[in-house]
Scaffold this motif. Structure first.
Motif, short mmCIF file in Angstrom:
data_model
loop_
_atom_site.label_atom_id
_atom_site.label_comp_id
_atom_site.label_asym_id
_atom_site.label_seq_id
_atom_site.Cartn_x
_atom_site.Cartn_y
_atom_site.Cartn_z
N GLU A 137 48.16 -23.31 18.04
CA GLU A 137 49.44 -23.82 18.56
C GLU A 137 49.86 -23.06 19.81
OE1 GLU A 137 52.19 -23.55 15.33
OE2 GLU A 137 51.20 -25.12 14.18
N GLU A 138 49.65 -21.75 19.80
CA GLU A 138 50.00 -20.93 20.97
C GLU A 138 49.13 -21.33 22.17
OE1 GLU A 138 52.16 -18.55 23.21
OE2 GLU A 138 52.56 -18.91 21.08
N ARG A 139 47.85 -21.54 21.93
CA ARG A 139 46.94 -21.97 22.99
C ARG A 139 47.36 -23.33 23.54
NH1 ARG A 139 41.80 -21.86 20.34
NH2 ARG A 139 42.56 -19.85 19.68
N GLU A 140 47.76 -24.23 22.65
CA GLU A 140 48.21 -25.56 23.06
C GLU A 140 49.48 -25.48 23.90
OE1 GLU A 140 49.63 -29.69 20.97
OE2 GLU A 140 48.24 -28.41 19.89
N LYS A 141 50.42 -24.61 23.51
CA LYS A 141 51.65 -24.44 24.29
C LYS A 141 51.34 -23.89 25.68
CE LYS A 141 54.69 -23.58 20.34
NZ LYS A 141 55.46 -22.57 19.63
N GLU A 142 50.42 -22.94 25.76
CA GLU A 142 50.04 -22.36 27.04
C GLU A 142 49.40 -23.41 27.94
OE1 GLU A 142 49.53 -19.87 30.17
OE2 GLU A 142 50.74 -19.52 28.39
N LEU A 143 48.52 -24.23 27.37
CA LEU A 143 47.90 -25.29 28.15
C LEU A 143 48.92 -26.31 28.63
CD1 LEU A 143 44.62 -25.90 26.13
CD2 LEU A 143 44.82 -24.88 28.39
N GLN A 144 49.86 -26.66 27.77
CA GLN A 144 50.90 -27.62 28.16
C GLN A 144 51.78 -27.04 29.26
OE1 GLN A 144 51.10 -30.85 27.07
NE2 GLN A 144 52.52 -30.98 28.77
N ARG A 145 52.08 -25.74 29.19
CA ARG A 145 52.87 -25.10 30.23
C ARG A 145 52.12 -25.15 31.56
NH1 ARG A 145 52.88 -20.76 33.02
NH2 ARG A 145 51.15 -19.83 31.93
N ARG A 146 50.82 -24.89 31.53
CA ARG A 146 50.01 -24.93 32.75
C ARG A 146 49.93 -26.36 33.30
NH1 ARG A 146 48.98 -23.25 37.33
NH2 ARG A 146 46.83 -23.29 38.00
N ILE A 147 49.79 -27.34 32.42
CA ILE A 147 49.77 -28.74 32.85
C ILE A 147 51.08 -29.10 33.53
CG2 ILE A 147 49.82 -31.12 31.99
CD1 ILE A 147 47.73 -30.20 29.88
N ASP A 148 52.19 -28.67 32.95
CA ASP A 148 53.50 -28.94 33.54
C ASP A 148 53.63 -28.29 34.93
OD1 ASP A 148 54.16 -30.39 31.29
OD2 ASP A 148 55.31 -28.76 30.36
N GLU A 149 53.12 -27.06 35.07
CA GLU A 149 53.15 -26.38 36.37
C GLU A 149 52.35 -27.18 37.41
OE1 GLU A 149 51.59 -22.45 35.91
OE2 GLU A 149 53.37 -21.70 34.87
N LEU A 150 51.17 -27.64 37.01
CA LEU A 150 50.33 -28.39 37.94
C LEU A 150 50.97 -29.72 38.32
CD1 LEU A 150 46.82 -27.66 36.41
CD2 LEU A 150 47.76 -26.76 38.53
N LYS A 151 51.62 -30.36 37.35
CA LYS A 151 52.32 -31.62 37.65
C LYS A 151 53.46 -31.36 38.64
CE LYS A 151 51.43 -34.24 33.45
NZ LYS A 151 52.03 -34.80 32.23
N ALA A 152 54.18 -30.26 38.45
CA ALA A 152 55.28 -29.93 39.36
C ALA A 152 54.75 -29.67 40.77
CB ALA A 152 56.04 -28.71 38.85
N GLN A 153 53.64 -28.98 40.87
CA GLN A 153 53.03 -28.74 42.18
C GLN A 153 52.63 -30.06 42.83
OE1 GLN A 153 49.77 -26.04 41.60
NE2 GLN A 153 51.09 -24.28 41.21
#
Length: 96
Positions: free
Chosen positions: A44-60
């Motif tokens: 779950e922690e790994r999934e949250k980290e990946l989702q956070r990174r995906i959100d960062e990339l989408k924002a960029q």
């Protein structure tokens, strides 16, 4: 680089099948609810980290899209001005 960082870095170069098989082995060896809960929490922690990174990339990407749209608007504005000036010049040339 600390040894633990080096080990983490080296994991990225292992084949995907190797990582999957070691994870499967870990799950098969887990025989207590606590071990399974720990493994689930790590996932779950790994999934949250990946989702956070995906959100960062989408924002960029959204930010870059905004810059591109602004540049396109500026280009169209300048192009329109250039075309208007060209038409004025052609009319003046025709009248002369």
């Amino acid at each position: 680089m600390e040894p633990k960082d080096a080990a983490f870095f080296a994991q990225g170069f292992r084949s995907r099948e190797w990582r999957i098989s070691t994870r499967a082995d870990e799950l098969l060896r887990a025989n207590t609810p606590e071990q399974l809960a720990r493994i689930a929490a790590e996932g779950e922690e790994r999934e949250k980290e990946l989702q956070r990174r995906i959100d960062e990339l989408k924002a960029q990407g959204t930010e870059k899209d905004g810059v591109i749209e602004e540049l396109a608007r500026m280009y169209n504005e300048k192009d329109g001005q250039h075309q208007a000036e060209t038409k004025k010049f052609q009319r003046a040339k025709a009248l002369f």
